[in-house]
Design an enzyme around this catalytic site. Structure first.
Site, PDB file in Angstrom:
ATOM      1  N   ALA A 131      53.243  38.884  51.625  1.00 60.98           N
ATOM      2  CA  ALA A 131      52.279  37.956  52.202  1.00 60.98           C
ATOM      3  C   ALA A 131      52.408  36.546  51.648  1.00 60.98           C
ATOM      4  O   ALA A 131      51.993  35.584  52.291  1.00 60.98           O
ATOM      5  CB  ALA A 131      50.859  38.474  51.963  1.00 60.98           C
ATOM      6  N   SER A 166      55.515  35.552  49.741  1.00 59.41           N
ATOM      7  CA  SER A 166      56.923  35.195  49.626  1.00 59.41           C
ATOM      8  C   SER A 166      57.781  36.308  50.198  1.00 59.41           C
ATOM      9  O   SER A 166      57.332  37.448  50.350  1.00 59.41           O
ATOM     10  CB  SER A 166      57.311  34.934  48.158  1.00 59.41           C
ATOM     11  N   GLY A 167      59.015  35.954  50.509  1.00 59.36           N
ATOM     12  CA  GLY A 167      60.008  36.931  50.906  1.00 59.36           C
ATOM     13  C   GLY A 167      61.161  36.877  49.924  1.00 59.36           C
ATOM     14  O   GLY A 167      61.353  35.887  49.218  1.00 59.36           O
ATOM     15  N   HIS A 204      57.095  49.629  56.517  1.00 54.51           N
ATOM     16  CA  HIS A 204      55.850  49.173  55.904  1.00 54.51           C
ATOM     17  C   HIS A 204      56.102  49.117  54.404  1.00 54.51           C
ATOM     18  O   HIS A 204      56.501  50.118  53.803  1.00 54.51           O
ATOM     19  CB  HIS A 204      54.696  50.117  56.227  1.00 54.51           C
ATOM     20  N   ASP A 205      55.871  47.978  53.786  1.00 51.73           N
ATOM     21  CA  ASP A 205      56.245  47.818  52.381  1.00 51.73           C
ATOM     22  C   ASP A 205      55.583  48.856  51.480  1.00 51.73           C
ATOM     23  O   ASP A 205      56.181  49.299  50.490  1.00 51.73           O
ATOM     24  CB  ASP A 205      55.986  46.394  51.886  1.00 51.73           C
ATOM     25  N   THR A 206      54.371  49.293  51.825  1.00 51.06           N
ATOM     26  CA  THR A 206      53.737  50.330  51.017  1.00 51.06           C
ATOM     27  C   THR A 206      54.468  51.659  51.152  1.00 51.06           C
ATOM     28  O   THR A 206      54.607  52.402  50.180  1.00 51.06           O
ATOM     29  CB  THR A 206      52.263  50.494  51.395  1.00 51.06           C
ATOM     30  N   ASN A 239      42.645  51.050  51.231  1.00 51.42           N
ATOM     31  CA  ASN A 239      43.028  49.656  50.990  1.00 51.42           C
ATOM     32  C   ASN A 239      41.950  48.968  50.155  1.00 51.42           C
ATOM     33  O   ASN A 239      40.760  49.055  50.481  1.00 51.42           O
ATOM     34  CB  ASN A 239      43.161  48.910  52.320  1.00 51.42           C
ATOM     35  N   GLY A 267      53.697  44.506  42.017  1.00 49.81           N
ATOM     36  CA  GLY A 267      53.537  43.353  41.143  1.00 49.81           C
ATOM     37  C   GLY A 267      52.519  43.545  40.036  1.00 49.81           C
ATOM     38  O   GLY A 267      52.656  42.963  38.957  1.00 49.81           O
TER      39      GLY A 267
END
Length: 492
Positions: free
Chosen positions: A16, A18-19, A243-245, A304, A410
């Protein structure tokens, strides 16, 4: 393809804020360890939303340019995989042209959309059919809010963010399943579209291309993409758990057979269990748990939580990009002095976060944080409590018990958050890897290329290459229970 590139995989991981493009190499290990895993970040680029009039958009073209630059930096690879956040999408016309930048999930256009949906499909029926928790920005509500617009009327395809990037790279359309499961339009029992829900709401599922599974081929890079990136030959894009999760959970370094819970931490905290089947009870809906799909037929049963977004917004307001000194100062602040509901909707929008936290403390009769360190401690204590509540509820609703919490993403770099979460949950916490989404992305590609046998081997490989940090719970469980009771009163 040269032997040196045959085991190198590029992970495009879009977050959300950075990439980045990471390169992972899966190769021979030491005796008794069949493989090794090495990862390197080769390019990072900002993800800065753009407001045009009243609408908040993603700058998808800038993100795509960052992807191309990252692939140039990656060098020759065996495959490319793409993961990102969920729910948002781009619309294409009949010629395949993008009809405007995708709208950001934090935009306010979905206000009131849920009530429109529930008037046709009551909330309990919607949950029983899709298993997805209520979030005001779910794709279902975004499409409802867009109904009647010229843009949606002109659309012939809707592509979730990773699928849109993959389309530009390959020219081929598809919808990856783990991300599709967040749309609130998929039946988690059949792992296919819920045509009944879509039909009752007048949503055209034909906008979405056919579903892909993690590990499926998504097509080779187009000739002009090869030219733009300097790559040569046949370079396939592999559909990962986009999905990153879902990618992060696939990389949780849990030993096979371990009774574990996971916390995927970053802008959001996703707290839950890995299950073999969805939980679709009314009690589960009332507790706001979601059933999103994972690799190998698994279900990510989770809640969430607003996550480190609260601290990120505070840092932005204070113009203090380095959180380290504040976290160190927060460790010296009186614990659990003031806590807020970290999942409260009033914290969703950007702006004025320190003031909004202060207002929430004042409204609940608690001491108002008087310094950035006190506000930071309030945020981290509140997140630890939210983790405690979510994991306790997950165990109660599934009848499962856990012996250890794996915290990835993170937040694994935030030692104070890790320790507070272990204290709050009362069980050991294993922190790391911080780059779990990229690692899961890489490992699904490696499995598709026959270098890793299964999910258990992939997780063992992560544990060997990036051993997690262990945090033992400390101290006063009664104080955490009392603080939790305070928060539950705020929620009610």
């Amino acid at each position: 393809m040269s032997p040196s590139s045959a085991s190198r995989f590029a992970a495009v991981d879009l977050g959300a804020s950075s990439g980045r493009v990471m390169v992972g190499r899966v190769g021979p290990g030491s005796p008794g360890s069949p493989h090794s895993l090495r990862v390197e970040e080769v390019h990072r680029f900002p993800n800065t939303p753009v407001r045009i009039g009243p609408t908040l958009h993603w700058d998808i073209l800038a993100l795509y340019a960052g992807v191309l630059e990252g692939l140039r930096a990656a060098g020759q690879v065996a495959s490319v995989g793409i993961d990102s956040w969920a729910v948002d999408y781009g619309l294409l016309d009949a010629d395949g042209a993008l009809l405007g930048n995708p709208v950001h999930y934090r935009d306010r256009r979905t206000e009131g959309a849920a009530e429109q949906v529930w008037a046709r499909v009551p909330a309990a029926e919607l949950y029983a059919a899709t298993g997805v928790q209520h979030a005001p920005f779910n794709t279902l509500y975004q499409l409802t809010a867009a109904n009647g617009t010229a843009q949606l009327a002109s659309a012939r395809h809707a592509l979730l963010i990773p699928d849109l990037i993959a389309y530009w790279l390959t020219g081929r359309l598809g919808t990856e399943l783990t991300n599709a499961s967040t749309t609130q339009l998929v039946d988690p029992r059949t792992r296919g579209w819920s045509h009944e829900v879509a039909g009752r709401l007048g949503i055209d599922l034909g906008l979405f291309p056919p579903l892909r599974q993690p590990g499926d081929p998504a097509g080779p890079l187009l000739p002009h993409v090869l030219g733009d990136t300097g790559l040569t030959g046949h370079v396939p894009v592999t559909a990962v758990a986009s999905h990153d999760t879902a990618s992060a959970v696939a990389a949780v370094p849990a030993a096979d057979g371990t009774r574990f819970a996971y916390l995927c931490t970053g802008t959001w905290s996703l707290a839950g269990l890995e299950l073999d089947a969805p939980v679709l009870t009314e009690e589960s809906r009332a507790a706001n748990f979601t059933n999103e799909l994972g690799v190998d037929g698994t279900v990510r049963y989770l809640r969430n939580i607003m996550g480190l977004w609260l601290l990120q917004e505070c840092l932005r307001a204070w113009r203090r990009p380095d959180p380290g000194p504040l976290i160190a100062a927060a460790a010296e602040v009186e614990p659990l002095r003031s806590v807020v509901d970290a999942g409260a909707p009033e914290f969703l929008a950007p702006g004025r976060m320190p003031e909004r936290i202060a207002e929430a403390c004042r409204a609940s009769g608690q001491p108002v944080p008087a310094s950035p360190a006190e506000t930071t401690r309030c945020v981290l204590d509140s997140l630890a409590l939210a983790h405690r509540r979510a994991l306790a509820d997950a165990q109660r609703l599934t009848g499962r018990t856990v012996d250890v919490v794996h915290l990835v993403g993170g937040g694994a770099r935030n030692a104070l958050l890790c320790q507070l979460t272990a204290d709050a949950c009362g069980i050991p916490l294993l922190a790391g890897p911080a780059e779990a989404s990229a690692l899961g992305n890489i490992l699904v590609q490696a499995r598709a290329h026959g270098l890793v046998a299964d999910r258990a081997e992939a997780r063992a490989l992560v544990a060997r290459s990036q051993p997690p940090m262990r945090y033992e719970p400390r101290g006063d469980t009664a104080r955490w229970r009392a603080a939790e009771a305070r928060v539950r009163c705020i929620i009610r």
